[in-house]
Design a protein around this motif. Structure first.
Motif, PDB file in Angstrom:
ATOM      1  N   THR A 379       1.258  10.519  -1.160  1.00  0.00           N
ATOM      2  CA  THR A 379       0.769  11.828  -0.744  1.00  0.00           C
ATOM      3  C   THR A 379      -0.748  11.819  -0.932  1.00  0.00           C
ATOM      4  OG1 THR A 379       0.943  12.899  -2.922  1.00  0.00           O
ATOM      5  CG2 THR A 379       2.912  12.886  -1.554  1.00  0.00           C
ATOM      6  N   THR A 380      -1.437  12.682  -0.215  1.00  0.00           N
ATOM      7  CA  THR A 380      -2.895  12.727  -0.366  1.00  0.00           C
ATOM      8  C   THR A 380      -3.401  14.160  -0.325  1.00  0.00           C
ATOM      9  OG1 THR A 380      -3.762  12.760   1.914  1.00  0.00           O
ATOM     10  CG2 THR A 380      -2.966  10.638   1.078  1.00  0.00           C
ATOM     11  N   GLU A 381      -4.605  14.310  -0.820  1.00  0.00           N
ATOM     12  CA  GLU A 381      -5.374  15.522  -0.582  1.00  0.00           C
ATOM     13  C   GLU A 381      -6.113  15.313   0.745  1.00  0.00           C
ATOM     14  OE1 GLU A 381      -4.818  17.947  -2.592  1.00  0.00           O
ATOM     15  OE2 GLU A 381      -4.009  16.936  -4.348  1.00  0.00           O
ATOM     16  N   VAL A 382      -7.288  15.882   0.899  1.00  0.00           N
ATOM     17  CA  VAL A 382      -7.993  15.795   2.190  1.00  0.00           C
ATOM     18  C   VAL A 382      -9.436  15.372   1.976  1.00  0.00           C
ATOM     19  CG1 VAL A 382      -8.807  17.128   4.176  1.00  0.00           C
ATOM     20  CG2 VAL A 382      -6.490  17.481   3.298  1.00  0.00           C
ATOM     21  N   GLY A 383      -9.863  14.350   2.712  1.00  0.00           N
ATOM     22  CA  GLY A 383     -11.237  13.876   2.601  1.00  0.00           C
ATOM     23  C   GLY A 383     -11.313  12.369   2.754  1.00  0.00           C
ATOM     24  N   GLN A 384     -12.339  11.760   2.157  1.00  0.00           N
ATOM     25  CA  GLN A 384     -12.525  10.318   2.290  1.00  0.00           C
ATOM     26  C   GLN A 384     -11.312   9.538   1.784  1.00  0.00           C
ATOM     27  OE1 GLN A 384     -16.259  10.009   0.046  1.00  0.00           O
ATOM     28  NE2 GLN A 384     -17.286   9.338   1.922  1.00  0.00           N
ATOM     29  N   HIS A 385     -10.816   9.931   0.622  1.00  0.00           N
ATOM     30  CA  HIS A 385      -9.664   9.235   0.045  1.00  0.00           C
ATOM     31  C   HIS A 385      -8.455   9.266   0.972  1.00  0.00           C
ATOM     32  CE1 HIS A 385      -9.236  13.476  -0.966  1.00  0.00           C
ATOM     33  NE2 HIS A 385      -7.939  13.247  -0.885  1.00  0.00           N
ATOM     34  N   GLN A 386      -8.295  10.372   1.691  1.00  0.00           N
ATOM     35  CA  GLN A 386      -7.188  10.521   2.644  1.00  0.00           C
ATOM     36  C   GLN A 386      -7.304   9.492   3.770  1.00  0.00           C
ATOM     37  OE1 GLN A 386      -7.540  14.002   5.136  1.00  0.00           O
ATOM     38  NE2 GLN A 386      -5.319  14.297   5.251  1.00  0.00           N
ATOM     39  N   MET A 387      -8.525   9.325   4.286  1.00  0.00           N
ATOM     40  CA  MET A 387      -8.738   8.355   5.359  1.00  0.00           C
ATOM     41  C   MET A 387      -8.555   6.926   4.847  1.00  0.00           C
ATOM     42  SD  MET A 387      -9.250  10.075   8.110  1.00  0.00           S
ATOM     43  CE  MET A 387      -7.998  11.164   7.431  1.00  0.00           C
ATOM     44  N   TRP A 388      -9.038   6.650   3.641  1.00  0.00           N
ATOM     45  CA  TRP A 388      -8.822   5.310   3.079  1.00  0.00           C
ATOM     46  C   TRP A 388      -7.339   5.036   2.886  1.00  0.00           C
ATOM     47  CZ3 TRP A 388     -13.165   6.713  -0.826  1.00  0.00           C
ATOM     48  CH2 TRP A 388     -14.424   6.381  -0.272  1.00  0.00           C
ATOM     49  N   ALA A 389      -6.591   6.049   2.447  1.00  0.00           N
ATOM     50  CA  ALA A 389      -5.135   5.887   2.277  1.00  0.00           C
ATOM     51  C   ALA A 389      -4.458   5.624   3.611  1.00  0.00           C
ATOM     52  CB  ALA A 389      -4.538   7.125   1.612  1.00  0.00           C
ATOM     53  N   ALA A 390      -4.997   6.201   4.682  1.00  0.00           N
ATOM     54  CA  ALA A 390      -4.443   5.972   6.019  1.00  0.00           C
ATOM     55  C   ALA A 390      -4.820   4.601   6.555  1.00  0.00           C
ATOM     56  CB  ALA A 390      -4.941   7.063   6.975  1.00  0.00           C
ATOM     57  N   GLN A 391      -6.009   4.141   6.220  1.00  0.00           N
ATOM     58  CA  GLN A 391      -6.514   2.876   6.771  1.00  0.00           C
ATOM     59  C   GLN A 391      -6.002   1.640   6.034  1.00  0.00           C
ATOM     60  OE1 GLN A 391     -10.718   3.688   6.313  1.00  0.00           O
ATOM     61  NE2 GLN A 391     -10.982   4.231   8.464  1.00  0.00           N
ATOM     62  N   TYR A 392      -5.888   1.715   4.714  1.00  0.00           N
ATOM     63  CA  TYR A 392      -5.695   0.495   3.918  1.00  0.00           C
ATOM     64  C   TYR A 392      -4.308   0.352   3.282  1.00  0.00           C
ATOM     65  CZ  TYR A 392     -10.649  -0.379   4.553  1.00  0.00           C
ATOM     66  OH  TYR A 392     -11.879  -0.635   5.123  1.00  0.00           O
ATOM     67  N   TYR A 393      -3.454   1.333   3.427  1.00  0.00           N
ATOM     68  CA  TYR A 393      -2.059   1.193   2.985  1.00  0.00           C
ATOM     69  C   TYR A 393      -1.224   1.029   4.246  1.00  0.00           C
ATOM     70  CZ  TYR A 393       1.860   1.764  -0.278  1.00  0.00           C
ATOM     71  OH  TYR A 393       2.974   1.547  -1.058  1.00  0.00           O
ATOM     72  N   LYS A 394      -0.378   0.023   4.299  1.00  0.00           N
ATOM     73  CA  LYS A 394       0.413  -0.253   5.496  1.00  0.00           C
ATOM     74  C   LYS A 394       1.763   0.456   5.380  1.00  0.00           C
ATOM     75  CE  LYS A 394      -1.688  -4.790   6.409  1.00  0.00           C
ATOM     76  NZ  LYS A 394      -2.635  -4.802   5.278  1.00  0.00           N
ATOM     77  N   TYR A 395       1.961   1.452   6.232  1.00  0.00           N
ATOM     78  CA  TYR A 395       3.196   2.242   6.203  1.00  0.00           C
ATOM     79  C   TYR A 395       4.203   1.637   7.179  1.00  0.00           C
ATOM     80  CZ  TYR A 395       0.015   5.340   3.816  1.00  0.00           C
ATOM     81  OH  TYR A 395      -0.914   5.840   2.938  1.00  0.00           O
ATOM     82  N   THR A 396       5.356   1.281   6.672  1.00  0.00           N
ATOM     83  CA  THR A 396       6.356   0.606   7.503  1.00  0.00           C
ATOM     84  C   THR A 396       7.576   1.479   7.780  1.00  0.00           C
ATOM     85  OG1 THR A 396       7.376  -0.384   5.545  1.00  0.00           O
ATOM     86  CG2 THR A 396       5.672  -1.663   6.675  1.00  0.00           C
ATOM     87  N   LYS A 397       7.655   2.622   7.111  1.00  0.00           N
ATOM     88  CA  LYS A 397       8.794   3.519   7.286  1.00  0.00           C
ATOM     89  C   LYS A 397       8.296   4.948   7.448  1.00  0.00           C
ATOM     90  CE  LYS A 397      11.654   0.646   4.254  1.00  0.00           C
ATOM     91  NZ  LYS A 397      12.344   0.569   2.937  1.00  0.00           N
ATOM     92  N   PRO A 398       9.047   5.770   8.208  1.00  0.00           N
ATOM     93  CA  PRO A 398       8.649   7.179   8.323  1.00  0.00           C
ATOM     94  C   PRO A 398       8.815   7.911   6.999  1.00  0.00           C
ATOM     95  CG  PRO A 398      10.791   6.817   9.360  1.00  0.00           C
ATOM     96  CD  PRO A 398      10.266   5.462   8.972  1.00  0.00           C
ATOM     97  N   ARG A 399       8.099   9.011   6.864  1.00  0.00           N
ATOM     98  CA  ARG A 399       8.175   9.888   5.691  1.00  0.00           C
ATOM     99  C   ARG A 399       7.645   9.231   4.420  1.00  0.00           C
ATOM    100  NH1 ARG A 399      10.539  14.204   7.668  1.00  0.00           N
ATOM    101  NH2 ARG A 399      12.120  14.021   9.291  1.00  0.00           N
ATOM    102  N   THR A 400       6.750   8.272   4.584  1.00  0.00           N
ATOM    103  CA  THR A 400       6.153   7.627   3.407  1.00  0.00           C
ATOM    104  C   THR A 400       4.672   7.967   3.239  1.00  0.00           C
ATOM    105  OG1 THR A 400       5.883   5.606   4.724  1.00  0.00           O
ATOM    106  CG2 THR A 400       7.795   5.722   3.285  1.00  0.00           C
ATOM    107  N   LEU A 401       4.047   8.578   4.245  1.00  0.00           N
ATOM    108  CA  LEU A 401       2.715   9.173   4.067  1.00  0.00           C
ATOM    109  C   LEU A 401       2.872  10.672   4.251  1.00  0.00           C
ATOM    110  CD1 LEU A 401      -0.337   9.136   3.635  1.00  0.00           C
ATOM    111  CD2 LEU A 401      -0.599   8.861   6.112  1.00  0.00           C
ATOM    112  N   ILE A 402       2.573  11.419   3.205  1.00  0.00           N
ATOM    113  CA  ILE A 402       2.720  12.877   3.227  1.00  0.00           C
ATOM    114  C   ILE A 402       1.340  13.470   2.992  1.00  0.00           C
ATOM    115  CG2 ILE A 402       3.770  14.839   2.024  1.00  0.00           C
ATOM    116  CD1 ILE A 402       6.184  13.030   1.439  1.00  0.00           C
ATOM    117  N   THR A 403       0.795  14.093   4.032  1.00  0.00           N
ATOM    118  CA  THR A 403      -0.594  14.538   3.963  1.00  0.00           C
ATOM    119  C   THR A 403      -0.807  15.734   4.877  1.00  0.00           C
ATOM    120  OG1 THR A 403      -2.888  13.744   4.101  1.00  0.00           O
ATOM    121  CG2 THR A 403      -1.388  12.989   5.826  1.00  0.00           C
TER     122      THR A 403
END
Length: 559
Positions: A379-403
């Motif tokens: 899960t993330t808050e909103v801002g730079q960290h959110q974009m880094w979490a989207a860019q550098y963590y590889k999501y392979t299943k649905p419902r694993t990034l909650i933002t």
């Protein structure tokens, strides 16, 4: 049998299979809480530190499971404190039922103590809302609320109940909820045939995935479709996990902080197949220049999204999973070897990169990915960290990034993290925050401790409002107006004061041991990770520019 309104509320929640509620009691909702007390072995209530935390936790619970999340609050400020959470769920199409109580019917409209027209307040940010003034209508209203929340394009529904209604009696008869059918009545065979023709004629197709694909749980159909079409795949922030981030066809996120490969590739494609995405301004940039060489095929369950932000050449209205099943039956194996090679060349030429000499947000995210083997809920808050979490963590299943994508709600992630962990107790659940966001609802650490919910809170601490500062640095001449957080808040001590474990990280070599320890402790943990105040998120597209104008640190050095 005759029951009070409060007892009817609880029985209707049990009908819907609700096992967890997030809320905060108060005067007008006391009758409902009294009834809930008698069913505490059937419905687990989580008392959050703030009503906004309750709404975000219910939202996180819903996103992690696909079930309807439930939150409750009293009248007046209790109800208004839910509003940001309801709006967050509305913007991201999250099924949520918010139950509030109001003053007695005889006191409505008289500026009574803690009275607010919460139905009026939330009308623009709910799929539907109700004011219940007659106990005989209560059960069917709650049932309708759940049906509306999860039918078609999901969303939040508010049920506001007058206090005397919670005390009055009415006949109650248990009903089994009807199975919600996938939306397929608007799918036309002609639209399917048109789409098949467009796909088969295309030389340079590109697939763009949005949050609708996650909601529809169409991940298996998507993988099959992408490999049949032999097309590169990009996604929005909300679409992450619908298509594996490890697949060779995947090119990374699209838009303002998307990869150059995705932004340049979409600009060069001749057909953009858009699946469950609404063409947000953060994705599209300059709409007049977006995918300027392509025909656009849009697949979405909501007809209101067709031709709303970007004009399409063809569309199919219906549940994404159902539509893809139909397309997969009609499309044979296609081959776009030269196009895929062109995209792969872009990948090699424009990889994501960051400063490797010091501790950075991307490094922390990459270490988290390695240690969890990509099998955590983030899960993330909103801002730079959110974009880094989207860019550098590889999501392979649905419902694993909650933002929070649409509303961009700072303070969202911690409550959502608690909700997601309670929904999926066997999963590692981590909230990524900046220090600015963490301050907004950090009191929910006390909630996690109270219920011993073993979440991991990573604070990427740069002592500034990072994303706003990035804009001030690049576009406002370095005038850092009210974005420097130069106080002496100690997040490690704060975590310990609330009963959690606090760990400070200031060097790269400390990251992995800290994450491993946090996982092993099996209790609420806060990692305070200090990075440089001027670390930036790249690539970046300036506001209002075309996505092909994406630039990164290398481009800035050239200038």
């Amino acid at each position: 049998m005759k029951l009070t309104g409060s007892e009817i509320v609880i029985e209707c929640l049990k009908e819907q299979g609700v096992d967890t509620i997030f809320g905060y009691p108060g005067g007008t909702i006391l009758n409902i809480y009294d009834a809930l007390y008698k069913h505490s072995n059937e419905i687990h209530h989580i008392l959050t530190s703030h009503e906004q935390g309750a709404a975000h936790a219910a939202d996180g619970y819903a996103r992690a499971t696909g079930k309807v999340g439930v939150c409750m609050a009293t009248s007046g400020p209790g109800a208004t404190n839910l509003v940001t959470g309801i709006a967050t769920a509305y913007m991201d199409s999250v099924p949520l039922v918010a139950i509030t109580a109001n003053v007695a019917v005889s006191l409505l409209g008289k500026d009574s103590f803690q009275e607010i027209d919460i139905a009026g307040v939330t009308m623009p940010i709910t799929k539907h809302n109700f004011i219940v003034k007659d106990v005989n209508l209560l059960a069917d209203t709650i049932r309708r609320a759940f049906t509306i929340a999860k039918t078609g394009r999901p969303g939040p529904v508010l049920v506001d109940i007058a206090k005397d209604v919670t005390a009055n009696e009415a006949e109650y008869e248990r009903k089994i909820p009807k199975q919600i059918e996938r939306s397929a009545d608007r799918i036309k065979e002609g639209d399917i045939e048109m789409a098949v023709q467009m796909i088969c004629k295309s030389k340079k197709p590109f697939i763009f995935i949005g949050g609708g694909a996650v909601i529809s749980e169409a991940n298996e159909e998507l993988v099959k479709f992408a490999h049949k079409v032999d097309a590169p795949v990009t996604d929005s922030l909300m679409g992450k996990g619908a298509f594996p981030g490890t697949d060779l066809l995947y090119t990374g996120m699209l838009g303002m902080h998307g990869t150059k490969t995705s932004n340049f590739g979409v600009t060069a494609c001749d057909l953009l197949i858009t699946i469950g995405a609404r063409f947000s301004d953060r994705v599209v940039g300059n709409a007049k220049k977006f995918a300027k060489n392509a025909k656009i095929l849009q697949i979405d369950v909501d007809p209101a999204e067709i031709n709303k932000n970007v004009m399409t050449d063809a569309s199919i209205i219906g549940d994404v999973k159902v539509v893809l099943e139909k397309l997969n039956r009609k499309i044979g194996q296609l081959c776009h070897k030269e196009w895929i090679e062109e995209i792969n060349d872009l990948k090699k030429k424009h990889p994501l990169s960051y400063e490797e000499e010091q501790l950075t947000g991307p490094y922390i995210i990459e270490e988290l990915y390695k240690i969890t083997n990509g099998d955590a809920i983030i899960t993330t808050e909103v801002g730079q960290h959110q974009m880094w979490a989207a860019q550098y963590y590889k999501y392979t299943k649905p419902r694993t990034l909650i933002t929070s994508g649409g509303l961009g709600t700072m303070g969202y992630g911690l409550g959502a993290c608690i909700g997601a962990k309670l929904a999926c107790p066997k999963k590692i659940v981590v909230n990524i925050a900046g220090d600015g966001c963490f301050r907004m609802n950090m009191n929910e650490i006390a909630t996690a401790v109270r219920y011993q919910v073993p979440i991991i809170q990573i604070v990427i601490n740069n002592h500034v409002l990072g994303m706003v500062r990035q804009w001030q640095n690049l576009f406002y001449g370095g005038r850092y107006s009210n974005t420097i957080l130069n106080d002496k808040v100690d997040f490690v001590k704060l975590a310990e004061a609330m009963g959690a474990e606090g760990i400070r990280v200031t060097k790269k070599e400390e990251v992995a041991p800290a994450i491993e320890r946090a996982i092993a402790l099996q209790r609420p943990v806060v990692l305070d990770c200090e990075i440089h105040c001027d670390d930036k998120v790249f690539p970046m597209v300036p506001a209002g520019a075309a996505i092909e104008e994406a630039f990164d640190a290398t481009d800035l050095k050239k200038d």
